[in-house]
Design an enzyme around this catalytic site. Structure first.
Site, PDB file in Angstrom:
ATOM      1  N   HIS A   1      38.235  57.498  46.609  1.00 42.47           N
ATOM      2  CA  HIS A   1      37.601  56.327  45.933  1.00 42.47           C
ATOM      3  C   HIS A   1      38.201  56.714  44.351  1.00 42.47           C
ATOM      4  O   HIS A   1      37.629  57.329  43.469  1.00 42.47           O
ATOM      5  CB  HIS A   1      36.199  56.418  45.826  1.00 42.47           C
ATOM      6  N   ARG A   2      39.514  56.030  44.114  1.00 40.76           N
ATOM      7  CA  ARG A   2      40.043  56.485  42.896  1.00 40.76           C
ATOM      8  C   ARG A   2      39.235  55.979  41.598  1.00 40.76           C
ATOM      9  O   ARG A   2      40.001  55.795  40.521  1.00 40.76           O
ATOM     10  CB  ARG A   2      41.474  55.900  42.835  1.00 40.76           C
TER      11      ARG A   2
ATOM     12  N   ARG B   1      30.256  52.805  51.949  1.00 38.09           N
ATOM     13  CA  ARG B   1      29.851  54.220  52.596  1.00 38.09           C
ATOM     14  C   ARG B   1      28.369  54.272  52.791  1.00 38.09           C
ATOM     15  O   ARG B   1      28.022  55.160  53.377  1.00 38.09           O
ATOM     16  CB  ARG B   1      29.874  55.459  51.325  1.00 38.09           C
TER      17      ARG B   1
ATOM     18  N   ASN C   1      31.496  54.362  36.803  1.00 40.75           N
ATOM     19  CA  ASN C   1      30.616  53.448  36.220  1.00 40.75           C
ATOM     20  C   ASN C   1      29.980  52.723  37.430  1.00 40.75           C
ATOM     21  O   ASN C   1      30.343  52.825  38.520  1.00 40.75           O
ATOM     22  CB  ASN C   1      31.657  52.501  35.538  1.00 40.75           C
TER      23      ASN C   1
END
Length: 205
Positions: free
Chosen positions: A83-84, A171, A160
């Protein structure tokens, strides 16, 4: 595993509403308390829900949360850092010794006596050989190639609120792998206490 929020936007839901009010040049109706907390007014609550409903997500990016996550496997952390949308700082196996490393045992293995015995034996063997490599002055950055995905790790993650919503959507899904789903559930429970309108308890399925 353990999840702790170690830093976050002060009054995250108000920060989002305040940013949105600037867009529309309209006043907030939230109430400020002497302890520094803010109670959202009815109009501000409606606006926050409207922002989510209309997917006006840019304003939601003004709130952030920093998690300290411990006791997860390297296998789980490899999924997490995909999850970049977040920033990560993870304990380094290049610089930190993993002699006598902790490891995660999947429930399907722990509940099976034979499988559990095989698994623990393999972990002990890896630790023994890793320790031997260290004893003959093999650098940690090279000895780590021997370490398993089960090896426990810890990290700090800053993300954020908008990106966090996306993370939870993916997820907390029942099709997610069990460990990262458990992690997401603990993270959700933590942010629910700080931003219950953005992250209502009923969404943590």
């Amino acid at each position: 595993m353990n999840v702790e929020i170690i830093n976050h936007t002060k009054n995250p839901e108000f920060a989002i509403v305040n940013a949105a009010r600037i867009c529309y040049n309209s006043p907030c109706d939230s109430i400020f308390h002497g302890d520094g907390s803010v109670e959202l007014g009815d109009r501000d609550k409606k606006l926050l829900l409207k922002l989510v409903g209309l997917k006006h997500f840019s304003t939601i990016e003004h709130a952030y949360f920093t998690f300290k996550i411990t006791g997860i496997s390297r296998a789980c952390s490899h999924q997490l850092v995909r999850h970049r949308i977040a920033s990560y700082s993870q304990r380094s196996q290049r610089y930190v010794s993993e002699v006598n490393f902790d490891y995660i045992i999947p429930a399907a293995i722990a509940d099976n006596e034979e499988a559990n015995s095989i698994y623990k034996s393999a972990m002990e063997s890896i630790n023994e050989h890793y320790t031997k490599l260290m004893s003959i002055n093999i650098k940690k950055e090279d000895a780590r190639y021997l370490l398993p995905n089960a090896c426990a790790t810890e990290l700090v993650m800053t993300v954020n609120a908008r990106s966090l919503m996306n993370f939870f959507e993916l997820r907390l899904d029942k099709h997610s792998q069990w460990e990262i789903r458990a992690l997401a559930s603990k993270m959700y429970a933590s942010v629910n206490k700080l931003a219950p309108i953005l992250f209502p308890v009923e969404n943590n399925l």
